[in-house]
Design an enzyme around this catalytic site. Structure first.
Site, mmCIF file in Angstrom:
data_model
loop_
_atom_site.group_PDB
_atom_site.id
_atom_site.type_symbol
_atom_site.label_atom_id
_atom_site.label_comp_id
_atom_site.label_asym_id
_atom_site.label_seq_id
_atom_site.Cartn_x
_atom_site.Cartn_y
_atom_site.Cartn_z
ATOM 1 N N GLY A 236 0.844 -1.184 0.000
ATOM 2 C CA GLY A 236 0.000 0.000 0.000
ATOM 3 C C GLY A 236 0.878 1.231 0.000
ATOM 4 C CB CYS A 237 0.412 4.546 1.530
ATOM 5 S SG CYS A 237 1.304 6.100 1.727
#
Length: 176
Positions: A11-12
């Site tokens: 993810g991020c």
């Protein structure tokens, strides 16, 4: 010293640096992009979910101090391995989880750790994190590097607001 590389999409990438940065034997953690077709993609391009790239971190580590298996254990504990659509509030292909392996041994260890996590019963849904061969890794723009240190207030609000911190605490306990 035996320098190795580990590449994880979780993810991020802002939220994927700090968990690894704090361990002895980790020499560097670089935010970047991997898995896609375009060369030297930008953040804006990757966010369109059309490049095939995912936000990822590449970890340079001394395997005589910290093992790849230990890095895999850290990785599993900072993502939602059951989410096939991204991570927390970040949705789309560029935020999907993956382990990019740099050798047959890493691939074997990644598969074993994924199978062990599934068998553990920790999650009732299937573990959907991809295990793929390493692709060229492109470092992200400088303002993304070590974001948790450069912008600690925003990083803290983001990691809590996205739902990541709550998920980790619920499944693994406090890891701060």
């Amino acid at each position: 010293m035996a320098t190795q590389y580990a590449t994880f999409a979780g993810g991020c990438f802002w939220c994927m640096v700090k968990p690894f940065d704090q361990y002895e034997g980790v020499q560097s953690v670089t935010s970047g992009y991997t898995g896609g077709q375009s060369v030297n993609p930008t953040y804006e391009e990757v966010c369109t979910n059309t490049t095939g790239h995912r936000e990822a971190v590449q970890i340079e580590f001394d395997d005589e101090v910290i093992s790849y298996k230990e890095l895999l254990n850290i990785f599993w504990q900072v993502i939602d391995p059951t989410d096939a659509g991204g991570q927390f509030h970040d949705r789309g292909e560029s935020y999907k989880t993956a382990i990019y392996t740099h050798s047959p041994q890493q691939h074997l260890e990644a598969e074993q750790s994924k199978n062990a996590l599934q068998a553990s019963g920790k999650f009732t849904s299937p573990i959907v994190t991809d295990i793929l061969p390493a692709h060229p890794f492109y470092p992200a723009e400088e303002y993304h590097q070590q974001y948790y240190q450069k912008n600690p207030g925003h990083y803290a609000r983001y990691s809590v607001g996205s739902g990541r911190v709550g998920f980790i605490e619920e499944h693994w306990g406090d890891r701060s």
